[in-house]
Design a protein around this motif. Structure first.
Motif, PDB file in Angstrom:
ATOM      1  N   LEU A  17     -28.056   5.535   2.225  1.00  0.00           N
ATOM      2  CA  LEU A  17     -27.788   5.391   3.654  1.00  0.00           C
ATOM      3  C   LEU A  17     -28.409   6.503   4.497  1.00  0.00           C
ATOM      4  O   LEU A  17     -29.059   6.252   5.493  1.00  0.00           O
ATOM      5  N   ARG A  18     -28.189   7.744   4.067  1.00  0.00           N
ATOM      6  CA  ARG A  18     -28.635   8.874   4.888  1.00  0.00           C
ATOM      7  C   ARG A  18     -30.163   8.896   4.991  1.00  0.00           C
ATOM      8  O   ARG A  18     -30.734   8.986   6.075  1.00  0.00           O
ATOM      9  N   GLN A  19     -30.795   8.773   3.807  1.00  0.00           N
ATOM     10  CA  GLN A  19     -32.255   8.794   3.755  1.00  0.00           C
ATOM     11  C   GLN A  19     -32.832   7.672   4.621  1.00  0.00           C
ATOM     12  O   GLN A  19     -33.734   7.900   5.417  1.00  0.00           O
ATOM     13  N   ASP A  20     -32.274   6.450   4.465  1.00  0.00           N
ATOM     14  CA  ASP A  20     -32.784   5.303   5.220  1.00  0.00           C
ATOM     15  C   ASP A  20     -32.579   5.495   6.720  1.00  0.00           C
ATOM     16  O   ASP A  20     -33.415   5.096   7.520  1.00  0.00           O
ATOM     17  N   ALA A  21     -31.432   6.124   7.081  1.00  0.00           N
ATOM     18  CA  ALA A  21     -31.165   6.327   8.513  1.00  0.00           C
ATOM     19  C   ALA A  21     -32.235   7.239   9.104  1.00  0.00           C
ATOM     20  O   ALA A  21     -32.698   7.041  10.222  1.00  0.00           O
ATOM     21  N   HIS A  22     -32.657   8.238   8.328  1.00  0.00           N
ATOM     22  CA  HIS A  22     -33.718   9.133   8.798  1.00  0.00           C
ATOM     23  C   HIS A  22     -35.016   8.378   9.004  1.00  0.00           C
ATOM     24  O   HIS A  22     -35.779   8.660   9.924  1.00  0.00           O
ATOM     25  N   LEU A  23     -35.248   7.394   8.110  1.00  0.00           N
ATOM     26  CA  LEU A  23     -36.498   6.627   8.216  1.00  0.00           C
ATOM     27  C   LEU A  23     -36.349   5.476   9.211  1.00  0.00           C
ATOM     28  O   LEU A  23     -37.278   4.709   9.446  1.00  0.00           O
ATOM     29  N   GLY A  24     -35.115   5.324   9.761  1.00  0.00           N
ATOM     30  CA  GLY A  24     -34.867   4.286  10.770  1.00  0.00           C
ATOM     31  C   GLY A  24     -34.844   2.886  10.211  1.00  0.00           C
ATOM     32  O   GLY A  24     -35.165   1.923  10.884  1.00  0.00           O
ATOM     33  N   ARG A  25     -34.460   2.699   8.905  1.00  0.00           N
ATOM     34  CA  ARG A  25     -34.468   1.341   8.329  1.00  0.00           C
ATOM     35  C   ARG A  25     -33.252   1.140   7.418  1.00  0.00           C
ATOM     36  O   ARG A  25     -33.388   0.866   6.234  1.00  0.00           O
ATOM     37  N   VAL A  26     -32.059   1.275   7.992  1.00  0.00           N
ATOM     38  CA  VAL A  26     -30.831   1.129   7.205  1.00  0.00           C
ATOM     39  C   VAL A  26     -30.700  -0.310   6.699  1.00  0.00           C
ATOM     40  O   VAL A  26     -30.913  -1.252   7.466  1.00  0.00           O
ATOM     41  N   ALA A  27     -30.370  -0.458   5.417  1.00  0.00           N
ATOM     42  CA  ALA A  27     -30.340  -1.800   4.826  1.00  0.00           C
ATOM     43  C   ALA A  27     -29.075  -2.585   5.189  1.00  0.00           C
ATOM     44  O   ALA A  27     -29.002  -3.772   4.927  1.00  0.00           O
ATOM     45  N   LEU A  28     -28.086  -1.942   5.785  1.00  0.00           N
ATOM     46  CA  LEU A  28     -26.866  -2.672   6.158  1.00  0.00           C
ATOM     47  C   LEU A  28     -27.031  -3.215   7.574  1.00  0.00           C
ATOM     48  O   LEU A  28     -27.596  -2.528   8.425  1.00  0.00           O
ATOM     49  N   PRO A  29     -26.511  -4.451   7.821  1.00  0.00           N
ATOM     50  CA  PRO A  29     -26.663  -4.994   9.172  1.00  0.00           C
ATOM     51  C   PRO A  29     -25.970  -4.093  10.198  1.00  0.00           C
ATOM     52  O   PRO A  29     -24.860  -3.608   9.960  1.00  0.00           O
ATOM     53  N   LEU A  30     -26.641  -3.879  11.335  1.00  0.00           N
ATOM     54  CA  LEU A  30     -26.074  -2.989  12.368  1.00  0.00           C
ATOM     55  C   LEU A  30     -24.697  -3.449  12.849  1.00  0.00           C
ATOM     56  O   LEU A  30     -23.806  -2.617  13.067  1.00  0.00           O
ATOM     57  N   PRO A  31     -24.439  -4.809  12.990  1.00  0.00           N
ATOM     58  CA  PRO A  31     -23.094  -5.217  13.424  1.00  0.00           C
ATOM     59  C   PRO A  31     -22.003  -4.753  12.446  1.00  0.00           C
ATOM     60  O   PRO A  31     -20.885  -4.456  12.849  1.00  0.00           O
ATOM     61  N   VAL A  32     -22.341  -4.661  11.141  1.00  0.00           N
ATOM     62  CA  VAL A  32     -21.351  -4.193  10.168  1.00  0.00           C
ATOM     63  C   VAL A  32     -21.024  -2.723  10.447  1.00  0.00           C
ATOM     64  O   VAL A  32     -19.864  -2.306  10.441  1.00  0.00           O
ATOM     65  N   LEU A  33     -22.068  -1.940  10.733  1.00  0.00           N
ATOM     66  CA  LEU A  33     -21.847  -0.525  11.051  1.00  0.00           C
ATOM     67  C   LEU A  33     -21.022  -0.424  12.324  1.00  0.00           C
ATOM     68  O   LEU A  33     -20.038   0.326  12.396  1.00  0.00           O
ATOM     69  N   ALA A  34     -21.415  -1.237  13.342  1.00  0.00           N
ATOM     70  CA  ALA A  34     -20.739  -1.153  14.640  1.00  0.00           C
ATOM     71  C   ALA A  34     -19.271  -1.532  14.490  1.00  0.00           C
ATOM     72  O   ALA A  34     -18.392  -0.889  15.083  1.00  0.00           O
ATOM     73  N   ALA A  35     -18.989  -2.557  13.671  1.00  0.00           N
ATOM     74  CA  ALA A  35     -17.596  -3.011  13.517  1.00  0.00           C
ATOM     75  C   ALA A  35     -16.731  -1.882  12.961  1.00  0.00           C
ATOM     76  O   ALA A  35     -15.526  -1.853  13.173  1.00  0.00           O
ATOM     77  N   HIS A  36     -17.342  -0.959  12.227  1.00  0.00           N
ATOM     78  CA  HIS A  36     -16.582   0.158  11.664  1.00  0.00           C
ATOM     79  C   HIS A  36     -16.713   1.425  12.511  1.00  0.00           C
ATOM     80  O   HIS A  36     -16.240   2.485  12.108  1.00  0.00           O
ATOM     81  N   GLY A  37     -17.411   1.308  13.627  1.00  0.00           N
ATOM     82  CA  GLY A  37     -17.561   2.482  14.499  1.00  0.00           C
ATOM     83  C   GLY A  37     -18.480   3.537  13.888  1.00  0.00           C
ATOM     84  O   GLY A  37     -18.331   4.722  14.175  1.00  0.00           O
ATOM     85  N   VAL A  38     -19.442   3.099  13.038  1.00  0.00           N
ATOM     86  CA  VAL A  38     -20.375   4.063  12.420  1.00  0.00           C
ATOM     87  C   VAL A  38     -21.719   3.955  13.141  1.00  0.00           C
ATOM     88  O   VAL A  38     -22.235   2.850  13.329  1.00  0.00           O
ATOM     89  N   THR A  39     -22.267   5.081  13.559  1.00  0.00           N
ATOM     90  CA  THR A  39     -23.552   5.054  14.269  1.00  0.00           C
ATOM     91  C   THR A  39     -24.652   5.598  13.355  1.00  0.00           C
ATOM     92  O   THR A  39     -24.368   6.279  12.361  1.00  0.00           O
ATOM     93  N   LEU A  40     -25.906   5.310  13.752  1.00  0.00           N
ATOM     94  CA  LEU A  40     -27.032   5.826  12.968  1.00  0.00           C
ATOM     95  C   LEU A  40     -27.034   7.346  12.983  1.00  0.00           C
ATOM     96  O   LEU A  40     -27.351   7.999  11.981  1.00  0.00           O
ATOM     97  N   ALA A  41     -26.599   7.915  14.146  1.00  0.00           N
ATOM     98  CA  ALA A  41     -26.556   9.379  14.247  1.00  0.00           C
ATOM     99  C   ALA A  41     -25.584   9.945  13.210  1.00  0.00           C
ATOM    100  O   ALA A  41     -25.885  10.943  12.540  1.00  0.00           O
ATOM    101  N   ASP A  42     -24.407   9.272  13.024  1.00  0.00           N
ATOM    102  CA  ASP A  42     -23.442   9.714  11.991  1.00  0.00           C
ATOM    103  C   ASP A  42     -24.114   9.733  10.624  1.00  0.00           C
ATOM    104  O   ASP A  42     -23.951  10.660   9.831  1.00  0.00           O
ATOM    105  N   LEU A  43     -24.872   8.657  10.359  1.00  0.00           N
ATOM    106  CA  LEU A  43     -25.480   8.529   9.028  1.00  0.00           C
ATOM    107  C   LEU A  43     -26.493   9.630   8.786  1.00  0.00           C
ATOM    108  O   LEU A  43     -26.594  10.153   7.681  1.00  0.00           O
ATOM    109  N   ARG A  44     -27.214   9.966   9.853  1.00  0.00           N
ATOM    110  CA  ARG A  44     -28.272  10.980   9.678  1.00  0.00           C
ATOM    111  C   ARG A  44     -27.661  12.336   9.328  1.00  0.00           C
ATOM    112  O   ARG A  44     -28.235  13.093   8.569  1.00  0.00           O
TER     113      ARG A  44
END
Ligand code: IPE
Ligand code: IPE
Ligand code: MG
Length: 427
Positions: A17-44
């Protein structure tokens, strides 16, 4: 095989997750992250916020469920089965490490090299022994009809077995059918305080534990009634944090029955379209019960008909206190600003953040109190108190309570239909 690949991809996505977030290509659908209140910035940042922890735990349950399904393929040649199980065990090791909070930064750190090595070596050994013992093709057991030999070019590959379709609910013993015409007034979430087991036993001159045992059939029938009526969530109070005050023998019997009831190999309701969740504090619960709960949660994670949440060692105050403690930790650590603390944010710290608000709360046994059951989730629930002792209840009692609920007007602090109508007319 597809199940295993799905699980593999999900574990991979979580691990990186962290590595992919840095590369801007997280494999999890963004709505799934949003539903849990997780942002790309958190992942980075790679920091384990409670939201991220909850997301990882929920997806880990899904992945374990897929691995359970994939496990069912290991029924071919024992050597292939051994290799297959080894692959599954390796994925589970990674998942457990992720659940325990290992960093989401790629690589295999945190899975325990020794454990990995043990799993790999024992898998290889089993596979090798079975190849040597049985050869490439299985010999049929003695006395069994000898099947035609397989064509020589066909490799021995495990064939996917379709997941067993769930059975329909067992019909009511007296042939009762669910009430028709409720439409959208079927509650989304019914919670039940199953009370009156002790009095049921006392009325018959039996020891109290016999009342708890008799309550199991009521539970089964009510689950079938919920499935027949199309109630999506049913939450049952199995053991409260206050019930430990009872004699040890009674508590032990309740725990034993809960363990049996949560065991998908023994309890018939899990052959239906039922997904198990559980809620409560694990501390103090026997390992066997926890194992039965967790295993059934995983095995039924793909089911969607009814979500049955069993509250075990559950107390509303304990749940809210634990949530406050975790949130206070995050605020103190700087992860959450005090101004960001809202009711929806707080709810994410509860035992089961995805549990919706309770629409209808039923208590059997004639007492009119809540006994520390779901104070947060049932803040606006409609309450229905039944005099029936829990072991005497069946699905028709549930349906009657739902009909009562359907006739009520819920106002949520507003004015309700009639008053709103009058207001419009008088303006
Ligand atoms: C509820 O029945 C079941 C549990 C608390 C586990 P009780 O055991 O409280 O029955 P009564 O209220 O004493 O009749
Ligand atoms: C509530 O019933 C707990 C469960 C049904 C598991 P209790 O019988 O323990 O509640 P009180 O003590 O009467 O309030
Ligand atoms: Mg009671």
């Amino acid at each position: 095989m597809r199940r295993w690949t799905d699980a593999f991809n999900l574990v991979d996505a979580l691990r990186d997750l962290r590595q992919d977030a840095h590369l801007g290509r997280v494999a999890l659908p963004l709505p799934v992250l949003a539903a849990h209140g997780v942002t790309l910035a958190d992942l980075r940042t790679g920091r384990r916020t409670p939201q991220l922890h909850a997301l990882v735990r929920e997806l880990a349950v899904t992945a374990h469920g897929w691995l359970d399904d994939a496990d069912g393929l290991a029924d071919r040649h024992p050597a292939l089965a051994a290799s297959w199980r080894t692959l599954i065990r390796l994925q589970r090791l990674q998942l457990r490490a992720l659940e325990r909070g290992r960093p989401l930064s790629g690589g295999r750190r945190g899975t325990g090299r020794l454990r990995r090595a043990l799993v790999l070596h024992s898998g290889r050994l089993h596979a090798a022994l079975n190849w040597r013992r049985l050869g490439p093709v299985l010999t049929p057991p003695q006395g069994a009809p000898v099947p035609a030999p397989p064509p020589p070019v066909t490799p021995v590959v495990p064939r996917p077995r379709p997941a067993e379709p769930p059975l329909p609910p067992r019909p009511h013993a007296g042939g009762a059918r669910p009430p028709a015409g409720l439409g959208d007034r079927v509650p989304r979430h019914v919670a039940i305080i199953m009370d009156g087991n002790g009095r049921w036993a006392a009325e018959r001159g039996l020891p109290r534990p016999r009342g708890h045992a008799a309550g199991q059939s009521a539970l089964r029938d009510v689950v079938y009634g919920a499935l027949e009526l199309g109630i999506p969530h049913l939450t049952l109070y199995g053991l409260s944090t206050e019930n430990w005050k009872r004699p040890a023998a009674e508590v032990e019997e309740i725990l034993r029955l809960l363990g049996e009831g949560a065991d998908a190999d023994r309890e018939e309701v899990f052959a239906r379209d039922v997904r198990l969740w559980w809620s409560g504090l694990p501390e103090g619960l026997p390992a066997g019960l926890l194992d039965a709960l967790e295993t059934t949660v995983r095995r039924t994670a793909h089911r969607r008909g009814l979500t049955l949440t069993l509250c075990v060692n559950y107390g509303g105050r304990a749940e809210i206190t634990a949530a406050a403690r975790k949130l206070a930790g995050d605020v103190a650590g700087g992860g959450v600003h005090p101004s960001a603390v809202t009711a929806p944010l707080f709810a994410r710290y509860l035992h089961r953040p995805a549990l919706p608000d309770v629409d209808l709360l039923i208590r059997t046994g004639g007492d009119h109190r809540l006994s520390n059951f779901l104070p947060w989730q049932a803040a606006y629930a409609e309450l229905v108190f039944l005099d029936t002792l829990w072991p005497d209840l069946d699905r028709t009692g549930l349906w009657r309570a739902v009909e009562t609920y359907a006739r009520r007007e819920r106002r949520f602090g507003g004015l309700g239909e009639a008053a709103a109508q009058g207001r419009i007319e008088s303006t």
